[in-house]
Design a protein around this motif. Structure first.
Motif, PDB file in Angstrom:
ATOM      1  N   VAL A 218     111.854 -81.009  30.425  1.00  0.00           N
ATOM      2  CA  VAL A 218     110.822 -80.653  31.239  1.00  0.00           C
ATOM      3  C   VAL A 218     111.061 -81.439  32.493  1.00  0.00           C
ATOM      4  O   VAL A 218     110.580 -80.732  33.595  1.00  0.00           O
ATOM      5  N   HIS A 274     105.571 -77.606  36.179  1.00  0.00           N
ATOM      6  CA  HIS A 274     106.096 -78.249  34.842  1.00  0.00           C
ATOM      7  C   HIS A 274     105.708 -79.579  34.626  1.00  0.00           C
ATOM      8  O   HIS A 274     105.507 -80.127  33.898  1.00  0.00           O
ATOM      9  N   TRP A 297     108.207 -73.727  24.704  1.00  0.00           N
ATOM     10  CA  TRP A 297     109.282 -73.375  25.782  1.00  0.00           C
ATOM     11  C   TRP A 297     110.599 -72.679  25.317  1.00  0.00           C
ATOM     12  O   TRP A 297     111.615 -73.299  25.044  1.00  0.00           O
ATOM     13  N   PRO A 304     106.778 -73.370  30.277  1.00  0.00           N
ATOM     14  CA  PRO A 304     106.543 -74.043  29.329  1.00  0.00           C
ATOM     15  C   PRO A 304     104.830 -74.204  28.988  1.00  0.00           C
ATOM     16  O   PRO A 304     104.121 -73.933  29.878  1.00  0.00           O
TER      17      PRO A 304
END
Length: 322
Positions: A218, A274, A297, A304
């Motif tokens: 991420v 994010h 995700w 996500p």
């Protein structure tokens, strides 16, 4: 050859710049997109409309925070994210100095909020009050000094510094909390652990290592989006006259793809989203709630989200049924 012919057939010439509903320009920055060429109601129509992504992602984040029971600071963070998008929308639509302040200062205030979330979690009430006081004072100073100076480079430097501090601190907390080699034994714990305790420790270490790998994915995606946006932003600033020439050569709608500041909005909007998701998940992990929440995700080009795990959701449902 066929592609070039098709492009010419499906393109319209750019209308000339004109005065608009909000003329004259009073902001200290006038970006590379030509003013009021598409409508008299928006000075920079592409730079304005690309901010709609902030509205969409902010609403998505707010709904998720309310539904999944995330900490209030991240609910407020998504509200701040929404205000950033709204401020930028109004700034690019009008190119008025007050709207410029709304756009740029909301970025500073939201980042200060994330600083508070990062540096106050798990600390005493007195420590949290000191952090809040310092950040509030900093926000007031930046507001006053920027209004006095009116130099966009000052805003850019402060925003970049605050963002770097928040990300660096979050990475440090993530590594110390989840990296197995950094985890210490609990105070007073004997070396002669029972077999169940040893198995639990192994399971938790494997779980945390997996979470850490997902978090780094991420983080990498968010930073990649931010850096890509910065590249577009830099090109748009340095090669503006050339980009205008190219846009007028290819015509509409293809010239829209050469609006670098619009790409900056899209890239940084996704990158900030994010980061907020990462921060939300990291907060649950630092609070020892790794088994209660998980990251959803499904693929790299999807968005996500942090949701309650099936086990935790099932337990909550059982409590409600009882």
């Amino acid at each position: 050859m066929a592609t070039r012919l098709l492009t010419r057939l499906l393109s319209l010439p750019y209308p000339p710049e004109q005065d608009g509903r909000w003329s004259p320009v009073t902001s200290t920055i006038d970006w590379c997109e030509e003013n009021y060429y598409a409508t008299i109601y928006s000075a920079e129509v592409v730079n304005t409309l690309t901010n709609l992504l902030f509205f969409h992602l902010a609403i998505k984040g707010i709904r998720n925070a309310l539904k999944e029971g995330h900490d209030t600071v991240f609910l407020v963070g998504f509200v701040g994210y929404l205000l950033v998008g709204a401020g930028s929308f109004l700034f690019h639509a009008t190119l008025k100095y007050p709207m410029q302040l709304v756009d740029e200062l909301s970025m500073i205030y939201t980042t200060c909020l994330m600083c508070f979330a990062t540096f106050s979690n798990g600390r005493s009430r007195g420590h949290a009050i000191c952090v809040a006081g310092f950040l509030a004072s900093l926000a007031v100073f930046v507001t006053g000094y920027y209004h006095f100076l009116q130099d966009p480079r000052f805003h850019e430097a402060v925003y970049a510094a605050l963002t770097a501090v928040v990300v660096a601190r979050s990475v440090y907390v993530m590594e110390v909390t989840l990296r197995p080699r950094h985890q210490r034994r609990q105070p007073g714990r004997k070396d002669s652990e029972t077999e169940n305790e040893a198995q639990t420790a192994v399971r938790e270490s494997e779980r945390d290592a997996q979470i850490l790998a997902q978090m780094w994915a991420v983080v990498g995606c968010g930073l990649g989006l931010f850096l890509s946006g910065f590249v577009f932003w830099t090109i748009d600033n340095r090669y503006c006259s050339r980009l205008i020439t190219w846009r007028r050569q290819v015509g509409l709608p293809w010239g829209i793809l050469l609006e670098g500041h619009g790409w900056w909005h899209l890239m940084t909007g996704l990158g900030a989203y994010h980061y907020l998701v990462w921060g939300t998940w990291l907060r649950h992990c630092t609070n020892g709630r790794q088994d209660e929440y998980e990251l959803v995700w499904p693929r790299w080009n999807s968005l996500p989200a942090v949701v309650r795990s099936e086990t935790a959701a099932g337990a909550d449902q059982q409590k409600k049924d009882v």
